[in-house]
Design an enzyme around this catalytic site. Sequence first.
Site, PDB file in Angstrom:
ATOM      1  N   TYR A 128       0.845  -1.193   0.000  1.00 37.13           N
ATOM      2  CA  TYR A 128       0.000   0.000   0.000  1.00 37.13           C
ATOM      3  C   TYR A 128       0.884   1.248   0.000  1.00 37.13           C
ATOM      4  CZ  TYR A 128      -3.956  -3.066   1.043  1.00 37.13           C
ATOM      5  OH  TYR A 128      -4.923  -4.037   0.971  1.00 37.13           O
ATOM      6  N   ASN A 151     -12.667  -0.177  -5.281  1.00 41.20           N
ATOM      7  CA  ASN A 151     -12.363  -0.318  -6.706  1.00 41.20           C
ATOM      8  C   ASN A 151     -13.590  -0.881  -7.437  1.00 41.20           C
ATOM      9  OD1 ASN A 151     -11.368  -0.952  -9.245  1.00 41.20           O
ATOM     10  ND2 ASN A 151      -9.825  -2.390  -8.514  1.00 41.20           N
ATOM     11  N   CYS A 159      -6.329  -4.481  -8.057  1.00 44.34           N
ATOM     12  CA  CYS A 159      -6.122  -4.116  -6.654  1.00 44.34           C
ATOM     13  C   CYS A 159      -5.743  -5.337  -5.819  1.00 44.34           C
ATOM     14  CB  CYS A 159      -7.360  -3.424  -6.089  1.00 44.34           C
ATOM     15  SG  CYS A 159      -8.874  -4.385  -6.204  1.00 44.34           S
ATOM     16  N   HIS A 160      -5.978  -6.550  -6.338  1.00 43.80           N
ATOM     17  CA  HIS A 160      -5.588  -7.753  -5.602  1.00 43.80           C
ATOM     18  C   HIS A 160      -4.069  -7.872  -5.464  1.00 43.80           C
ATOM     19  CE1 HIS A 160      -5.703  -8.986  -9.865  1.00 43.80           C
ATOM     20  NE2 HIS A 160      -4.718  -9.809  -9.539  1.00 43.80           N
ATOM     21  N   GLU A 186      -1.894 -16.054 -10.689  1.00 44.47           N
ATOM     22  CA  GLU A 186      -0.836 -15.302 -11.366  1.00 44.47           C
ATOM     23  C   GLU A 186       0.552 -15.885 -11.079  1.00 44.47           C
ATOM     24  OE1 GLU A 186      -1.097 -11.083 -10.742  1.00 44.47           O
ATOM     25  OE2 GLU A 186      -3.184 -11.015 -11.467  1.00 44.47           O
TER      26      GLU A 186
END
Length: 189
Positions: A128, A151, A159-160, A186
Amino acid sequence: MTEDRDMLALHTRLVAAAERDGVLDVAYRTVDGPVGALLLAATDLGLVRVAFAVEDHDAVLQGLADRVSPRILHAPRRLDAVAAQLDEYFAGARTTFDVPLDWRLSGGFRGTVLHHLPEIAYGHTASYAAVAQLAGNPKAVRAVGSACATNPLPVVVPCHRVVRSDGAMGGYLGGVEAKRTLLALEAAA
């Protein structure tokens, strides 16, 4: 099932007429993926909302009616490209999204934060604090958290990929399990 066919035919005609007459302001559909059912909504400008089932799709549609336009219709065709890209992403065959986005639900500093999130590469995370730095206000760590929590385009605007400075997950609009699933997906690619 003649009644079902008749209803489908009527709906198809309604969608075509609404598009032809320019009165379809928000089209929506749902898609299934490893994080559950996602509601996708788009305006003529682009994708305006992605919502997890835990957000209550009916409530999300009501919110869109209140904030964007009450002229909303289940019109999946407008969202075919988004759905296809999400399928590719969930299959590990896509690392970025290139669909038009309608940013009207994100203004001010929150919008600035969200515009920077695609800079976090697929398969990577950022804190963050690092995102606050990217957005030009290093002290706005809590505001970054707030931007991520609100979001309107999760998954597509990643945002993950934002985690706490100590490496812990932090919160997520779709739930921590959804965030964990997306990060694992991912990492596996």
